[in-house]
Structures are given as structure tokens and as C-alpha cells.
Design a protein around this motif. Sequence first.
Motif: not given
Length: 423
Positions: A17-20, A389-392, A407-408
Motif C-alpha cells: 500500500p502507498e502512503f501520501t 524523507d518518508v520512512l516506514f 513522489p516521496f
Amino acid sequence: MTSPTEAKQVYSEDHLPEFTPMPWTLSEIRAAIPAHFHVRKTWKGLLYLARDLAMAAVVWRVALHIDPTFRSEAMLQYLTPHAAETARWCAWAVYWWFQGLIFTGVWVIGHECGHGAFSASKRVCDIVGFITHTLLWTPYFSWQISHHRHHSNHASMERDEVYVPKTRSDLGIPKEGDVAFDYEDYLGDTPIYTLFMLVRQQVLAFPAYLLFNVSGQKGYPKWTNHFDPKSVLFTQRQRDAVILSNIGIAFMVWVVTEASRRWGASEVVKFYGIPWLLVTHWFIMITYLHHTDMELPHYRNSQWNFQRGAAATVDRNFLGWQGRFFLHDVAHFHVIHHFFPMLPFYNGAEATGYLKTFIGDHYRYSDRPVFQALWESYNDCQFVEDEGDVLFYRDRKGQARVRPATPFRAQTSDSPLAQQDTF
């Protein structure tokens, strides 16, 4: 050839799943919450505190009869000596469970005071907070200062105070594709050892954080702690408050020493010590589960802002009715608390309904049994990547459950995410 069953088991981040990240401003979110939920009523906070203290006194009073009752001649005759002794320890276990929850509720009241959510009067908040936290071995002003910084920077890899994820390089794990390696060599542990480390965390993590900055921001100097007025945690203007907190803790040392001399250390441990240990356990378990989950993002650099960090936490059904009644909804409605720390806990449930309606899928809730969730999060949430810059979190196999939207995603050529975009 790969069988159909094996093919289904092949891990591919293209299928995650993608996260924005959240697009709204804090002002837009605040406007969605009716203003009356932010009103602090001193009398209502005092009633909750009085209720907690009354329950603690009643439960303490009942516990005074445990040993005399189960060691009495009548009980020994009615039960066998072995059965009476077993029943006595069962009664103590019941006392520890409920007194631990009650004490934790008192601690939560102090936490509310630290945020200014208990009363519109700062003086009332500081007096009540200082007393309740000192009684439970928490340096009120010192912890208030660092906890405020946590709220102001939550989910920021560079600035958050606690539960900052380890990175791949922190653990010395090679980058995907650099060399052949097995994640088991870096992250594999036996279940018994993992359980030992988890129990150690639950019992000692909060004192260790206060004393040694364990699980705190990695950029702080060695020996950073909450008791040194000159610590990097505090400004020069805050040093007197830190000293006052230290005086409170010193007073508790004297109280416990005198109580042990008068009634015996074993009695102090039974009536007060074990419930206090449970306070530290519940507090660490609650906060760990709020901030540690495979689906919660962390941010670097320009992608972080306050509202995105506030949404990077999860509400949990913590011990059902006991969590709601004894713990003042601190676990059930934590997301709203991160958005608006001064919103009183007794308005958390209704305010959360409005928040959930506005932010939609960015609101996170879990009804998974909390001890199961604790075990799974402790095993699964191992590290985040050095790039992006956006991490899981990634698990012991180096696998994630969510990926940032295109984009992230990390754009460096040696990043696993960037490599997948080339296919």
C-alpha cells in the motif's frame, strides 16, 4: 522453476500500500474540532483526581487485611496451609493489578497537568502535577520539558525525543544489493532472549530514559539525563525547575527510607513498590504501542511538520473498560492528544470522532489485543532506511508493510526503493 505457491511468497514492494503524507494545515484540522472540547474545567479534573486517590486508599485499606486473613487459624483450618498461602499470593496479585492501574491513572493526571490540560490555571497544573508525579518518582518539571519537546517534534528523525527508530547503518546492516548477506545474522534472536529483552524494556525503560537517555535522541551527548540542571535537555532559564524536581525526588527517597525503617522494606515493596513498577510498565507499554507500528511513518527534513507528526501515532483498545476507566482514556484516544495536547482527556472520545471524520485514513486505530500487539511490534519494528524523507519500519527480513507514494520515495541510486522504480 518457482512454484505458484512460492511465487505468492516472493516479497515485492511494488505491491505494498502507498502512503501520501497529510496535506492539511493544523489550523484546518483545529477548525474541524468544536471549540468547547478545548475548554478545561478545574473542578472536573479535581473530581477525577479525588476519585483516583479515594480508590487507591480503599484498595490499600483492603490490602491491609490480606496477610492477617489468610494466615489466621480459621483460614488455615478451612483451607490447607498450602492452599491458604496460594490464596494469599493470589490476593496480592489482584491488589497489585488494580493498584498499579489506579496509580497509573494518578500519573496520567500529572501528565495532563504537564500539558496544561488539567486546568486553565498554570499554578494549579504545576502544583497538582508536581505532587502526583513526585509521588510516583517522576521529576515533574524535568520530564515536562523533554515531553513537550517530544510533542513538538514527534516522528521527526532529527528532533524527536523518544522512540526514534534505529537506521540500517545504526545496526550495521549492509544496503540491499551491496553484498550478499542474511538478515538473520543481524537481527535474529531466540524467542526466549527476545522475551527477556522485552520484559527488561517494560520494567526499566522509563527509569533508564530519565537517568541515561536510553531510547532518546541519538544526537545528545553521553550522560544526558533528566537530573542534571546543566543537561543539554534544558535551557539556563529552566535549571531552577529541574532543581525543584530533584528536591521532590530526594524527598521521596527520604519518605521510602523512613517507611522501610518503620514498617519494613518488604511491606513497602508489597504495598507501594510493585504497584509503582507496574506504573512504569503500563506507561512504557502504552507509549511504545502509540508510537511503534509497521504502518506509522517517520519523517526527515522538509517532509515533517507538526500535524504530520501528530498523525503518526495510533489509538488502541488498551485493556478495554479498565483502560478507559482507570487510565483516563490515555491509550484509547492518543491521536487527538498529539494534535491538541491541552485538550482535556475527558473530551478525547468525542473530539476523536470529529478528527477521524476530517482526516479519514490518516487516523489510525487498532483493536488488536495489546499484549499481542506489543510482542508483534517489538519483533517486527526493527529499523528504517538511511535514505528518504518518508520512512516506514522494516522487519527482521528487511521487509516493509507500507511504502511512500512515488513522489516521496528515496531517489538515491543505491536505495532499495529507487532501485525498484527502475523496473
